[in-house]
Write a protein that holds these residues in place. Structure first.
Motif, PDB file in Angstrom:
ATOM      1  N   ARG A   4       9.512 -12.019  -1.606  1.00 24.55           N
ATOM      2  CA  ARG A   4      10.627 -11.069  -1.594  1.00 24.55           C
ATOM      3  C   ARG A   4      10.845 -10.499  -2.993  1.00 24.55           C
ATOM      4  N   ALA A   5      10.850 -11.362  -3.993  1.00 18.98           N
ATOM      5  CA  ALA A   5      11.059 -10.904  -5.370  1.00 18.98           C
ATOM      6  C   ALA A   5       9.943  -9.964  -5.815  1.00 18.98           C
ATOM      7  N   LEU A   6       8.709 -10.268  -5.420  1.00 15.83           N
ATOM      8  CA  LEU A   6       7.586  -9.417  -5.776  1.00 15.83           C
ATOM      9  C   LEU A   6       7.779  -8.000  -5.241  1.00 15.83           C
ATOM     10  N   HIS A   7       8.112  -7.901  -3.975  1.00 15.13           N
ATOM     11  CA  HIS A   7       8.244  -6.574  -3.371  1.00 15.13           C
ATOM     12  C   HIS A   7       9.486  -5.843  -3.867  1.00 15.13           C
ATOM     13  N   GLU A   8      10.562  -6.557  -4.054  1.00  8.61           N
ATOM     14  CA  GLU A   8      11.758  -5.898  -4.581  1.00  8.61           C
ATOM     15  C   GLU A   8      11.524  -5.383  -5.994  1.00  8.61           C
ATOM     16  N   ALA A   9      10.718  -6.111  -6.775  1.00  8.39           N
ATOM     17  CA  ALA A   9      10.395  -5.641  -8.129  1.00  8.39           C
ATOM     18  C   ALA A   9       9.598  -4.345  -8.098  1.00  8.39           C
ATOM     19  N   HIS A  10       8.940  -4.080  -6.979  1.00  8.31           N
ATOM     20  CA  HIS A  10       8.161  -2.842  -6.833  1.00  8.31           C
ATOM     21  C   HIS A  10       8.887  -1.796  -5.992  1.00  8.31           C
ATOM     22  N   GLY A  11      10.174  -2.015  -5.771  1.00  5.43           N
ATOM     23  CA  GLY A  11      10.977  -0.978  -5.147  1.00  5.43           C
ATOM     24  C   GLY A  11      11.111  -1.029  -3.650  1.00  5.43           C
ATOM     25  N   VAL A  12      10.634  -2.088  -3.006  1.00  4.09           N
ATOM     26  CA  VAL A  12      10.780  -2.216  -1.557  1.00  4.09           C
ATOM     27  C   VAL A  12      12.199  -2.682  -1.230  1.00  4.09           C
ATOM     28  N   THR A  13      12.795  -2.094  -0.206  1.00  2.00           N
ATOM     29  CA  THR A  13      14.099  -2.519   0.295  1.00  2.00           C
ATOM     30  C   THR A  13      13.908  -3.374   1.532  1.00  2.00           C
ATOM     31  N   PHE A  14      14.539  -4.545   1.558  1.00  4.02           N
ATOM     32  CA  PHE A  14      14.476  -5.419   2.727  1.00  4.02           C
ATOM     33  C   PHE A  14      15.784  -5.337   3.506  1.00  4.02           C
ATOM     34  N   ARG A  15      15.670  -5.357   4.812  1.00  2.71           N
ATOM     35  CA  ARG A  15      16.828  -5.523   5.700  1.00  2.71           C
ATOM     36  C   ARG A  15      16.539  -6.745   6.561  1.00  2.71           C
ATOM     37  N   PHE A  16      17.196  -7.870   6.230  1.00  2.00           N
ATOM     38  CA  PHE A  16      16.951  -9.130   6.916  1.00  2.00           C
ATOM     39  C   PHE A  16      17.981  -9.366   8.019  1.00  2.00           C
ATOM     40  N   ASP A  17      17.648 -10.306   8.895  1.00  2.00           N
ATOM     41  CA  ASP A  17      18.539 -10.722   9.986  1.00  2.00           C
ATOM     42  C   ASP A  17      18.997  -9.538  10.825  1.00  2.00           C
ATOM     43  N   THR A  18      18.101  -8.604  11.049  1.00  2.20           N
ATOM     44  CA  THR A  18      18.416  -7.459  11.893  1.00  2.20           C
ATOM     45  C   THR A  18      17.135  -6.935  12.511  1.00  2.20           C
ATOM     46  N   GLN A  19      17.279  -5.987  13.412  1.00  2.00           N
ATOM     47  CA  GLN A  19      16.134  -5.408  14.097  1.00  2.00           C
ATOM     48  C   GLN A  19      16.304  -3.899  14.203  1.00  2.00           C
TER      49      GLN A  19
ATOM     50  N   ALA B 138       0.830  -1.208   0.000  1.00  2.00           N
ATOM     51  CA  ALA B 138       0.000   0.000   0.000  1.00  2.00           C
ATOM     52  C   ALA B 138       0.860   1.251   0.000  1.00  2.00           C
ATOM     53  N   ALA B 139       1.926   1.237   0.802  1.00  2.00           N
ATOM     54  CA  ALA B 139       2.808   2.406   0.870  1.00  2.00           C
ATOM     55  C   ALA B 139       3.471   2.680  -0.477  1.00  2.00           C
ATOM     56  N   ARG B 140       3.879   1.619  -1.178  1.00  2.00           N
ATOM     57  CA  ARG B 140       4.478   1.817  -2.504  1.00  2.00           C
ATOM     58  C   ARG B 140       3.422   2.353  -3.485  1.00  2.00           C
ATOM     59  N   THR B 141       2.177   1.915  -3.335  1.00  2.00           N
ATOM     60  CA  THR B 141       1.101   2.432  -4.184  1.00  2.00           C
ATOM     61  C   THR B 141       0.955   3.932  -4.009  1.00  2.00           C
TER      62      THR B 141
END
Length: 419
Positions: free
Chosen positions: A195-210, A164-167
């Motif tokens: 993960r691939a779906l969201h990255e294709a729409h410009g979302v950045t993931f930060r995994f294994d962290t808080q 929604a935020a990317r929209t």
């Protein structure tokens, strides 16, 4: 002199409202009291992260019934009211104003509460959680500004809000302490697809962290600080790290509690006159031969009526398959079935799930163990849920399938169980 039976429902949620509706539909003529802490009429929650949040649906679409309907059905709807105690021996509930209300049968549909994080800087109007319609409205107003957003948690709610935020044009960073989104519910194989779906729409993931803390200038949020001291721009934060069932009333009343209020297949608690349904219920599932707690909309939709019929003395064995749906970008999905974490040995894709140029293809995916189907998902393919659920029921009944044929889109689903 006979005393009018009184059925009290604690939790004016969808589950509670559907239970009250079913009591009347089944001919119950006694007193029905539906008590909810929110000031609103009972409503459905999926629109809060989907159509209503995006501005596609009107507010009223979330409400199954208006006040006149409750009045016509002689359902005493008490909104903005908190039940503070249940006394099983006296068959009473106590309300926050001090009133004591007697019951013949009691249904707990108390739902759940979003988990919180104890973060420095973790309070304020730009720090969001999502459970109520007011929270959805506040979050929607924030997203419409188009400013950077950090989503803490890559579960279903976190990903739906990221979409929604990317929209709305926001830069979005999702922070997840696991190695893939949805891994705890879908596993690595399908989590990678999301993960691939969201990255294709410009979302950045930060995994294994808080997120360690939130920072800003004065009252203005500007960034989130991760465990490795990285600063991520953020004008708003959504905390979506799961929910906790509201079991306090049940526990204080001496009912059995274990990851929810423990109920049998008829949705009866350890007290024969108290029942539970929806998010809060850890129900024995006749097909899975174990207790499971299901947090999805369909469980509220179907569990409330099942509990109502059980309260009326009907023979109930609640064996609905867990069902979930989501809409993210151009992906529409339905999922049916259940498996414990790491409870499958092979994931079978029926079609290619690869995201190409940001587009989601049509495909299905099945989680299997020893050639038994445990769960199935259809993505951008419709009118196949009946066949998927038959495969899941057959799988839990011990019937295997040919996994090569299961993976072949040219083989009709309804022929896979043929002998």
């Amino acid at each position: 002199m006979t005393t009018e039976p009184v059925f009290v429902i604690v939790g004016a949620s969808l589950a509670g409202a559907r239970a009250a509706e079913t009591l009347r539909a089944e001919g119950f003529d006694g007193r029905v009291v539906l008590i909810g802490r929110e000031p609103q009429l009972p409503y459905e929650r999926p629109p809060l992260s989907k159509g209503y949040l995006l501005g596609k649906d009107e507010r009223g679409k979330a409400f199954p019934h208006d006040q006149e309907w409750y009045d016509r059905q002689r359902i005493e709807l008490r909104t903005g009211t908190v039940v503070t105690a249940v006394d099983p021996a006296a068959h009473t509930v106590t309300l926050d104003g001090g009133e004591t209300l007697g019951y013949t049968k009691l249904l707990l549909a108390t739902g759940s509460t979003p988990r919180t994080l104890d973060l420095p800087g973790g309070e304020g109007p730009r720090i969001h959680r999502l459970r109520t319609i007011e929270q959805s409205e506040a979050l929607g107003a924030t997203l419409r500004a188009g400013d950077p957003v950090v989503v803490i948690g890559a579960g279903w709610i976190g990903l739906e809000i990221a979409a929604a935020a990317r929209t709305f044009g926001c830069d979005v960073t999702v922070v997840e302490n696991d190695r893939a989104p949805l891994r705890h519910v879908l596993g690595d194989e399908v989590g990678t697809v999301f993960r691939a779906l969201h990255e294709a729409h410009g979302v950045t993931f930060r995994f294994d962290t808080q997120v360690r803390e939130l920072g800003g200038i004065g009252d203005r949020l500007t960034h989130a600080v991760l465990d490795d001291n990285t600063e991520v721009p953020a004008s708003a934060v959504l905390i979506a790290v799961g929910i906790t069932p509201e079991v306090e009333l049940a526990r204080d009343a001496g009912l059995r509690v274990d990851d929810g209020v423990v109920v049998d297949a008829a949705l009866r608690t350890s007290d024969p006159d108290i029942y539970a349904c929806g998010d809060v219920a850890s129900a024995y599932h006749p097909l899975f031969h174990r207790h499971v707690r299901v947090e999805h909309w369909a469980n509220a939709l179907n569990g409330g009526p099942a509990a109502a019929r059980s309260m009326l003395g009907q023979d109930v064995s609640y064996d609905r398959l867990p069902y979930f749906f989501t809409d993210q970008y151009d992906l529409g999905m339905e999922l049916a079935g259940w498996f414990p974490r790491s409870g499958y040995d092979r994931v079978v894709f029926r079609g290619d799930p690869s995201i190409v140029e940001g587009k989601t293809p049509e495909f299905m995916v099945f989680w299997t163990r020893q050639r038994h189907v445990l769960a199935g998902m259809n993505v951008n393919i419709w009118d196949v849920q009946d066949d998927i659920q038959k495969l899941v029921r057959a799988g839990y009944s011990g019937q295997d399938v040919d996994l090569d044929r299961l993976a072949d889109p040219s083989v009709p689903l309804d022929t896979l169980l043929a002998r």
